[in-house]
Design a protein around this motif. Structure first.
Motif, PDB file in Angstrom:
ATOM      1  N   VAL A  23     -53.096  31.397 -40.635  1.00  0.00           N
ATOM      2  CA  VAL A  23     -52.693  30.989 -39.283  1.00  0.00           C
ATOM      3  C   VAL A  23     -51.196  31.254 -39.108  1.00  0.00           C
ATOM      4  O   VAL A  23     -50.377  30.858 -39.935  1.00  0.00           O
ATOM      5  CB  VAL A  23     -53.015  29.497 -39.035  1.00  0.00           C
ATOM      6  N   HIS A  24     -50.865  31.931 -38.022  1.00  0.00           N
ATOM      7  CA  HIS A  24     -49.465  32.259 -37.710  1.00  0.00           C
ATOM      8  C   HIS A  24     -48.740  30.993 -37.250  1.00  0.00           C
ATOM      9  O   HIS A  24     -49.162  30.349 -36.292  1.00  0.00           O
ATOM     10  CB  HIS A  24     -49.439  33.337 -36.614  1.00  0.00           C
ATOM     11  N   VAL A  25     -47.650  30.632 -37.939  1.00  0.00           N
ATOM     12  CA  VAL A  25     -46.866  29.443 -37.609  1.00  0.00           C
ATOM     13  C   VAL A  25     -45.500  29.908 -37.116  1.00  0.00           C
ATOM     14  O   VAL A  25     -44.806  30.664 -37.799  1.00  0.00           O
ATOM     15  CB  VAL A  25     -46.705  28.501 -38.823  1.00  0.00           C
ATOM     16  N   VAL A  26     -45.119  29.470 -35.912  1.00  0.00           N
ATOM     17  CA  VAL A  26     -43.872  29.888 -35.287  1.00  0.00           C
ATOM     18  C   VAL A  26     -43.041  28.651 -34.959  1.00  0.00           C
ATOM     19  O   VAL A  26     -43.511  27.730 -34.288  1.00  0.00           O
ATOM     20  CB  VAL A  26     -44.137  30.669 -33.975  1.00  0.00           C
ATOM     21  N   ALA A  27     -41.790  28.629 -35.429  1.00  0.00           N
ATOM     22  CA  ALA A  27     -40.876  27.533 -35.115  1.00  0.00           C
ATOM     23  C   ALA A  27     -40.145  27.834 -33.812  1.00  0.00           C
ATOM     24  O   ALA A  27     -39.648  28.946 -33.612  1.00  0.00           O
ATOM     25  CB  ALA A  27     -39.875  27.344 -36.250  1.00  0.00           C
ATOM     26  N   LEU A  28     -40.099  26.833 -32.939  1.00  0.00           N
ATOM     27  CA  LEU A  28     -39.400  26.959 -31.651  1.00  0.00           C
ATOM     28  C   LEU A  28     -38.435  25.794 -31.490  1.00  0.00           C
ATOM     29  O   LEU A  28     -38.835  24.629 -31.557  1.00  0.00           O
ATOM     30  CB  LEU A  28     -40.395  26.954 -30.495  1.00  0.00           C
ATOM     31  N   GLU A  29     -37.193  26.113 -31.247  1.00  0.00           N
ATOM     32  CA  GLU A  29     -36.151  25.085 -31.086  1.00  0.00           C
ATOM     33  C   GLU A  29     -36.456  24.135 -29.933  1.00  0.00           C
ATOM     34  O   GLU A  29     -36.188  22.940 -30.007  1.00  0.00           O
ATOM     35  CB  GLU A  29     -34.800  25.769 -30.857  1.00  0.00           C
ATOM     36  N   ASP A  30     -37.037  24.656 -28.859  1.00  0.00           N
ATOM     37  CA  ASP A  30     -37.311  23.823 -27.679  1.00  0.00           C
ATOM     38  C   ASP A  30     -38.332  22.717 -27.952  1.00  0.00           C
ATOM     39  O   ASP A  30     -38.492  21.814 -27.138  1.00  0.00           O
ATOM     40  CB  ASP A  30     -37.803  24.676 -26.510  1.00  0.00           C
ATOM     41  N   LEU A  31     -39.026  22.780 -29.067  1.00  0.00           N
ATOM     42  CA  LEU A  31     -39.995  21.740 -29.398  1.00  0.00           C
ATOM     43  C   LEU A  31     -39.368  20.593 -30.194  1.00  0.00           C
ATOM     44  O   LEU A  31     -40.018  19.585 -30.432  1.00  0.00           O
ATOM     45  CB  LEU A  31     -41.163  22.338 -30.200  1.00  0.00           C
ATOM     46  N   ARG A  32     -38.118  20.739 -30.594  1.00  0.00           N
ATOM     47  CA  ARG A  32     -37.435  19.719 -31.396  1.00  0.00           C
ATOM     48  C   ARG A  32     -37.054  18.521 -30.540  1.00  0.00           C
ATOM     49  O   ARG A  32     -36.678  18.665 -29.379  1.00  0.00           O
ATOM     50  CB  ARG A  32     -36.173  20.318 -32.020  1.00  0.00           C
ATOM     51  N   GLU A  33     -37.163  17.326 -31.134  1.00  0.00           N
ATOM     52  CA  GLU A  33     -36.736  16.118 -30.429  1.00  0.00           C
ATOM     53  C   GLU A  33     -35.250  16.228 -30.112  1.00  0.00           C
ATOM     54  O   GLU A  33     -34.481  16.753 -30.899  1.00  0.00           O
ATOM     55  CB  GLU A  33     -36.993  14.879 -31.294  1.00  0.00           C
ATOM     56  N   ARG A  34     -34.860  15.715 -28.977  1.00  0.00           N
ATOM     57  CA  ARG A  34     -33.473  15.832 -28.536  1.00  0.00           C
ATOM     58  C   ARG A  34     -32.670  14.546 -28.675  1.00  0.00           C
ATOM     59  O   ARG A  34     -31.508  14.519 -28.336  1.00  0.00           O
ATOM     60  CB  ARG A  34     -33.421  16.298 -27.073  1.00  0.00           C
ATOM     61  N   VAL A  35     -33.282  13.483 -29.147  1.00  0.00           N
ATOM     62  CA  VAL A  35     -32.550  12.242 -29.356  1.00  0.00           C
ATOM     63  C   VAL A  35     -31.577  12.490 -30.499  1.00  0.00           C
ATOM     64  O   VAL A  35     -31.963  12.916 -31.580  1.00  0.00           O
ATOM     65  CB  VAL A  35     -33.510  11.080 -29.707  1.00  0.00           C
ATOM     66  N   GLU A  36     -30.304  12.260 -30.263  1.00  0.00           N
ATOM     67  CA  GLU A  36     -29.283  12.591 -31.254  1.00  0.00           C
ATOM     68  C   GLU A  36     -29.143  11.515 -32.328  1.00  0.00           C
ATOM     69  O   GLU A  36     -28.148  10.810 -32.412  1.00  0.00           O
ATOM     70  CB  GLU A  36     -27.933  12.869 -30.566  1.00  0.00           C
ATOM     71  N   GLU A  37     -30.155  11.389 -33.146  1.00  0.00           N
ATOM     72  CA  GLU A  37     -30.092  10.553 -34.334  1.00  0.00           C
ATOM     73  C   GLU A  37     -30.165  11.496 -35.521  1.00  0.00           C
ATOM     74  O   GLU A  37     -30.712  12.594 -35.409  1.00  0.00           O
ATOM     75  CB  GLU A  37     -31.258   9.560 -34.349  1.00  0.00           C
ATOM     76  N   SER A  38     -29.662  11.082 -36.656  1.00  0.00           N
ATOM     77  CA  SER A  38     -29.603  11.992 -37.804  1.00  0.00           C
ATOM     78  C   SER A  38     -30.971  12.527 -38.207  1.00  0.00           C
ATOM     79  O   SER A  38     -31.071  13.642 -38.714  1.00  0.00           O
ATOM     80  CB  SER A  38     -28.919  11.312 -38.988  1.00  0.00           C
ATOM     81  N   CYS A  39     -32.023  11.754 -37.968  1.00  0.00           N
ATOM     82  CA  CYS A  39     -33.362  12.228 -38.351  1.00  0.00           C
ATOM     83  C   CYS A  39     -33.828  13.388 -37.480  1.00  0.00           C
ATOM     84  O   CYS A  39     -34.772  14.096 -37.840  1.00  0.00           O
ATOM     85  CB  CYS A  39     -34.377  11.088 -38.308  1.00  0.00           C
ATOM     86  N   ASN A  40     -33.174  13.611 -36.354  1.00  0.00           N
ATOM     87  CA  ASN A  40     -33.552  14.706 -35.450  1.00  0.00           C
ATOM     88  C   ASN A  40     -32.602  15.894 -35.540  1.00  0.00           C
ATOM     89  O   ASN A  40     -32.721  16.841 -34.771  1.00  0.00           O
ATOM     90  CB  ASN A  40     -33.623  14.200 -34.013  1.00  0.00           C
ATOM     91  N   LEU A  41     -31.656  15.831 -36.466  1.00  0.00           N
ATOM     92  CA  LEU A  41     -30.759  16.956 -36.709  1.00  0.00           C
ATOM     93  C   LEU A  41     -31.343  17.735 -37.882  1.00  0.00           C
ATOM     94  O   LEU A  41     -31.661  17.166 -38.914  1.00  0.00           O
ATOM     95  CB  LEU A  41     -29.351  16.461 -37.034  1.00  0.00           C
ATOM     96  N   ARG A  42     -31.500  19.036 -37.712  1.00  0.00           N
ATOM     97  CA  ARG A  42     -32.224  19.810 -38.712  1.00  0.00           C
ATOM     98  C   ARG A  42     -31.319  20.546 -39.689  1.00  0.00           C
ATOM     99  O   ARG A  42     -30.134  20.723 -39.465  1.00  0.00           O
ATOM    100  CB  ARG A  42     -33.154  20.795 -38.021  1.00  0.00           C
ATOM    101  N   GLU A  43     -31.966  20.991 -40.753  1.00  0.00           N
ATOM    102  CA  GLU A  43     -31.313  21.842 -41.739  1.00  0.00           C
ATOM    103  C   GLU A  43     -30.990  23.192 -41.093  1.00  0.00           C
ATOM    104  O   GLU A  43     -31.570  23.548 -40.069  1.00  0.00           O
ATOM    105  CB  GLU A  43     -32.244  22.088 -42.936  1.00  0.00           C
ATOM    106  N   ASP A  44     -30.098  23.946 -41.732  1.00  0.00           N
ATOM    107  CA  ASP A  44     -29.780  25.267 -41.207  1.00  0.00           C
ATOM    108  C   ASP A  44     -30.985  26.198 -41.416  1.00  0.00           C
ATOM    109  O   ASP A  44     -31.847  25.960 -42.272  1.00  0.00           O
ATOM    110  CB  ASP A  44     -28.529  25.839 -41.879  1.00  0.00           C
ATOM    111  N   THR A  45     -31.052  27.236 -40.623  1.00  0.00           N
ATOM    112  CA  THR A  45     -32.199  28.142 -40.619  1.00  0.00           C
ATOM    113  C   THR A  45     -32.425  28.805 -41.972  1.00  0.00           C
ATOM    114  O   THR A  45     -33.571  28.939 -42.417  1.00  0.00           O
ATOM    115  CB  THR A  45     -32.037  29.209 -39.521  1.00  0.00           C
ATOM    116  N   ALA A  46     -31.371  29.190 -42.669  1.00  0.00           N
ATOM    117  CA  ALA A  46     -31.533  29.842 -43.976  1.00  0.00           C
ATOM    118  C   ALA A  46     -32.231  28.910 -44.966  1.00  0.00           C
ATOM    119  O   ALA A  46     -33.114  29.331 -45.715  1.00  0.00           O
ATOM    120  CB  ALA A  46     -30.180  30.287 -44.518  1.00  0.00           C
TER     121      ALA A  46
END
Length: 135
Positions: free
Chosen positions: A96-119
């Motif tokens: 199954v093709h899995v595609v990550a999209l930034e627009d699907l990320r939660e926007r509440v600015e808590e540390s749990c919603n801040l992601r790792e770098d893409t690499a």
């Protein structure tokens, strides 16, 4: 309130074409919306930076895997947060093709919603297409 996802036609996953047809089977798609399994931030009083799934969350994913193998999924669109990537990669078979999209990320600015770098995410989840998320 969650922001609606905006997927422009140019943001289609690779190898997916739009087909115009009067046949109903080609016009109709079923969309499943899945929330991530239990994350560390769901059980800990302290928010952790881009937290992983808990052991319980990993077991939740394992228990639901058989269901996703039966329903026949073409593509999975997922937020680029570690817990959602773990859930998607655990739930859906390798083909199954899995595609990550930034627009699907939660926007509440808590540390749990801040992601790792893409690499880093690419190294952890090599099967996920991350070409449409920010570096």
């Amino acid at each position: 309130m969650a922001c609606p996802a905006k997927v422009a036609p140019t943001m289609r996953p690779p190898n997916v074409e739009l087909v115009q047809s009067s046949h109903a089977a080609f016009r109709q798609k079923t969309v499943y919306i899945v929330r991530h399994a239990q994350g560390q931030h769901n059980v800990s009083p302290q928010f952790e930076f881009d937290p992983p799934l808990t052991e319980c969350g990993l077991k939740q994913v394992q228990r639901k895997r058989a269901v996703t193998e039966m329903i026949g999924v073409d593509v999975v669109l997922v937020s680029p947060l570690r817990r959602t990537l773990q859930t998607a990669c655990g739930l859906f078979p390798e083909h199954v093709h899995v595609v990550a999209l930034e627009d699907l990320r939660e926007r509440v600015e808590e540390s749990c919603n801040l992601r790792e770098d893409t690499a880093t995410l690419r190294s952890w989840f090599p099967r996920v297409d991350m070409n449409l998320i920010e570096a």
